[in-house]
Write an enzyme that holds these catalytic residues in place. Sequence first.
Site, PDB file in Angstrom:
ATOM      1  N   TYR A  98       0.842  -1.201   0.000  1.00  0.00           N
ATOM      2  CA  TYR A  98       0.000   0.000   0.000  1.00  0.00           C
ATOM      3  C   TYR A  98       0.883   1.260   0.000  1.00  0.00           C
ATOM      4  O   TYR A  98       0.644   2.198  -0.776  1.00  0.00           O
ATOM      5  CB  TYR A  98      -0.915  -0.019   1.223  1.00  0.00           C
ATOM      6  N   LYS A 141       1.006   4.481  -2.617  1.00  0.00           N
ATOM      7  CA  LYS A 141       0.690   5.864  -2.232  1.00  0.00           C
ATOM      8  C   LYS A 141       1.870   6.790  -2.539  1.00  0.00           C
ATOM      9  O   LYS A 141       1.684   7.979  -2.818  1.00  0.00           O
ATOM     10  CB  LYS A 141       0.259   5.921  -0.769  1.00  0.00           C
TER      11      LYS A 141
HETATM   12  N1  NAP Z   1      -9.328   6.422   5.164  1.00  0.00           N
HETATM   13  C1  NAP Z   1      -8.107   6.860   5.414  1.00  0.00           C
HETATM   14  O1  NAP Z   1      -7.723   7.042   6.581  1.00  0.00           O
HETATM   15  C2  NAP Z   1      -7.166   7.181   4.276  1.00  0.00           C
HETATM   16  C3  NAP Z   1      -5.911   7.699   4.611  1.00  0.00           C
HETATM   17  C4  NAP Z   1      -5.017   8.028   3.579  1.00  0.00           C
HETATM   18  C5  NAP Z   1      -5.405   7.863   2.265  1.00  0.00           C
HETATM   19  N2  NAP Z   1      -6.619   7.347   1.958  1.00  0.00           N
HETATM   20  C6  NAP Z   1      -6.960   7.167   0.529  1.00  0.00           C
HETATM   21  O2  NAP Z   1      -8.246   7.693   0.274  1.00  0.00           O
HETATM   22  C7  NAP Z   1      -8.870   6.962  -0.800  1.00  0.00           C
HETATM   23  C8  NAP Z   1     -10.252   6.527  -0.373  1.00  0.00           C
HETATM   24  O3  NAP Z   1     -10.125   5.689   0.774  1.00  0.00           O
HETATM   25  P1  NAP Z   1     -11.354   5.335   1.746  1.00  0.00           P
HETATM   26  O4  NAP Z   1     -10.818   5.385   3.111  1.00  0.00           O
HETATM   27  O5  NAP Z   1     -12.546   6.129   1.377  1.00  0.00           O
HETATM   28  O6  NAP Z   1     -11.573   3.785   1.364  1.00  0.00           O
HETATM   29  P2  NAP Z   1     -12.919   2.932   1.270  1.00  0.00           P
HETATM   30  O7  NAP Z   1     -13.898   3.406   2.269  1.00  0.00           O
HETATM   31  O8  NAP Z   1     -12.478   1.510   1.282  1.00  0.00           O
HETATM   32  O9  NAP Z   1     -13.492   3.309  -0.184  1.00  0.00           O
HETATM   33  C9  NAP Z   1     -12.751   2.996  -1.335  1.00  0.00           C
HETATM   34  C10 NAP Z   1     -13.593   3.268  -2.561  1.00  0.00           C
HETATM   35  O10 NAP Z   1     -12.848   2.806  -3.710  1.00  0.00           O
HETATM   36  C11 NAP Z   1     -13.665   1.888  -4.450  1.00  0.00           C
HETATM   37  N3  NAP Z   1     -12.871   0.851  -5.120  1.00  0.00           N
HETATM   38  C12 NAP Z   1     -11.957   0.041  -4.571  1.00  0.00           C
HETATM   39  N4  NAP Z   1     -11.509  -0.837  -5.485  1.00  0.00           N
HETATM   40  C13 NAP Z   1     -12.167  -0.571  -6.636  1.00  0.00           C
HETATM   41  C14 NAP Z   1     -12.148  -1.139  -7.928  1.00  0.00           C
HETATM   42  N5  NAP Z   1     -11.393  -2.186  -8.227  1.00  0.00           N
HETATM   43  N6  NAP Z   1     -12.935  -0.608  -8.870  1.00  0.00           N
HETATM   44  C15 NAP Z   1     -13.741   0.432  -8.593  1.00  0.00           C
HETATM   45  N7  NAP Z   1     -13.809   1.025  -7.376  1.00  0.00           N
HETATM   46  C16 NAP Z   1     -13.028   0.516  -6.409  1.00  0.00           C
HETATM   47  C17 NAP Z   1     -14.563   1.272  -3.404  1.00  0.00           C
HETATM   48  O11 NAP Z   1     -15.681   0.639  -3.998  1.00  0.00           O
HETATM   49  P3  NAP Z   1     -16.502  -0.479  -3.146  1.00  0.00           P
HETATM   50  O12 NAP Z   1     -17.127   0.266  -2.011  1.00  0.00           O
HETATM   51  O13 NAP Z   1     -17.462  -1.047  -4.111  1.00  0.00           O
HETATM   52  O14 NAP Z   1     -15.478  -1.463  -2.676  1.00  0.00           O
HETATM   53  C18 NAP Z   1     -14.915   2.491  -2.551  1.00  0.00           C
HETATM   54  O15 NAP Z   1     -15.921   3.266  -3.158  1.00  0.00           O
HETATM   55  C19 NAP Z   1      -7.926   5.820  -1.139  1.00  0.00           C
HETATM   56  O16 NAP Z   1      -7.178   6.139  -2.284  1.00  0.00           O
HETATM   57  C20 NAP Z   1      -7.027   5.721   0.084  1.00  0.00           C
HETATM   58  O17 NAP Z   1      -5.750   5.193  -0.222  1.00  0.00           O
HETATM   59  C21 NAP Z   1      -7.513   7.001   2.931  1.00  0.00           C
END
Ligand code: NAP
Length: 256
Positions: free
Chosen positions: A153, A157
């Site tokens: 991961y 990133k």
């Molecule tokens: N949450 C944190 O603390 C955090 C921190 C740093 C960075 N980020 C970054 O922020 C972004 C969003 O994260 P999040 O926390 O919102 O994660 P999340 O709640 O797991 O949501 C991820 C989203 O991406 C979609 N997705 C994943 N794989 C996919 C695929 N193969 N095709 C199409 N859509 C796909 C998921 O769809 P489904 O729901 O259908 O699976 C969901 O809508 C990511 O890039 C992550 O690396 C998050």
Amino acid sequence: MARIFVTGSADGLGLGAARALLDDGHDVVLHARNAQRAADLRAAEPRGRQIVVGDLSSIAGTREVAARADDTGRFDAVIHNAGIGYTSARRQETADGLERHFAVNVLAPYLLTALITRPDRLIYLSSGMHEGGATDLDDPQWTRRRWSGPGAYSDTKLLDVVLALAVARRWPDVRSNAVDPGWVATRMGGRGAPESLASGVRTQVWLATSDEPAATVTGRYFYHQRAREPIAATKRADLQDRLLDYCAGLTGVPLP
Ligand SMILES: NC(=O)c1ccc[n+]([C@@H]2O[C@H](COP(=O)([O-])OP(=O)(O)OC[C@H]3O[C@@H](n4cnc5c(N)ncnc54)[C@H](OP(=O)(O)O)[C@@H]3O)[C@@H](O)[C@H]2O)c1
């Protein structure tokens, strides 16, 4: 009013960003991985008039997403948000034989960037975990190293920052930036995460829509609406060019 495409907007930060943009009166094109997730999204956020459907884990699926998104019209901004997290106990390969984190988190945003009609602004979701990523692009598919989910991961990133900065260099007329949203309680972030969804989406929304001088820069990495220094390797032109060449080789699609 701006037209904005948010990938991975069926849940988490993507849905939060889409809602914040809709609240502000923008035209938001949503994205879900399949028909069931699109139906879930329609129920969760009926204001989204258009939902692009497609799985970003394969090159073919990502091509379809790009074509369907482009068919809706030109975007002012694209938020490359879709991503998968760091808890896989073992390495998994996609239909293209690629490591899954790399395919979804790096290759998909690259290919969407290359195929979708160039918008004015591009935002790539990175993470503070990029600081632990490999800076050499020697084993992006994790075929030689001992598997680590957090390691894979972190690599992706870091490469998201490299991609944002590479695009900024290649396309000076586009504002291309990376964002660390903070540690937010989503499915990926987990229940114990300390930061709110509202604070986690604010920077992406601001970079996508604001005309403030601080939001209209390019080639930067942001945390909570402030430019922050990413690790130095991300600024290396040779690493940026290698990443673009590598993604072009895998997909057969060079960055125009
Ligand atoms: N949450 C944190 O603390 C955090 C921190 C740093 C960075 N980020 C970054 O922020 C972004 C969003 O994260 P999040 O926390 O919102 O994660 P999340 O709640 O797991 O949501 C991820 C989203 O991406 C979609 N997705 C994943 N794989 C996919 C695929 N193969 N095709 C199409 N859509 C796909 C998921 O769809 P489904 O729901 O259908 O699976 C969901 O809508 C990511 O890039 C992550 O690396 C998050």
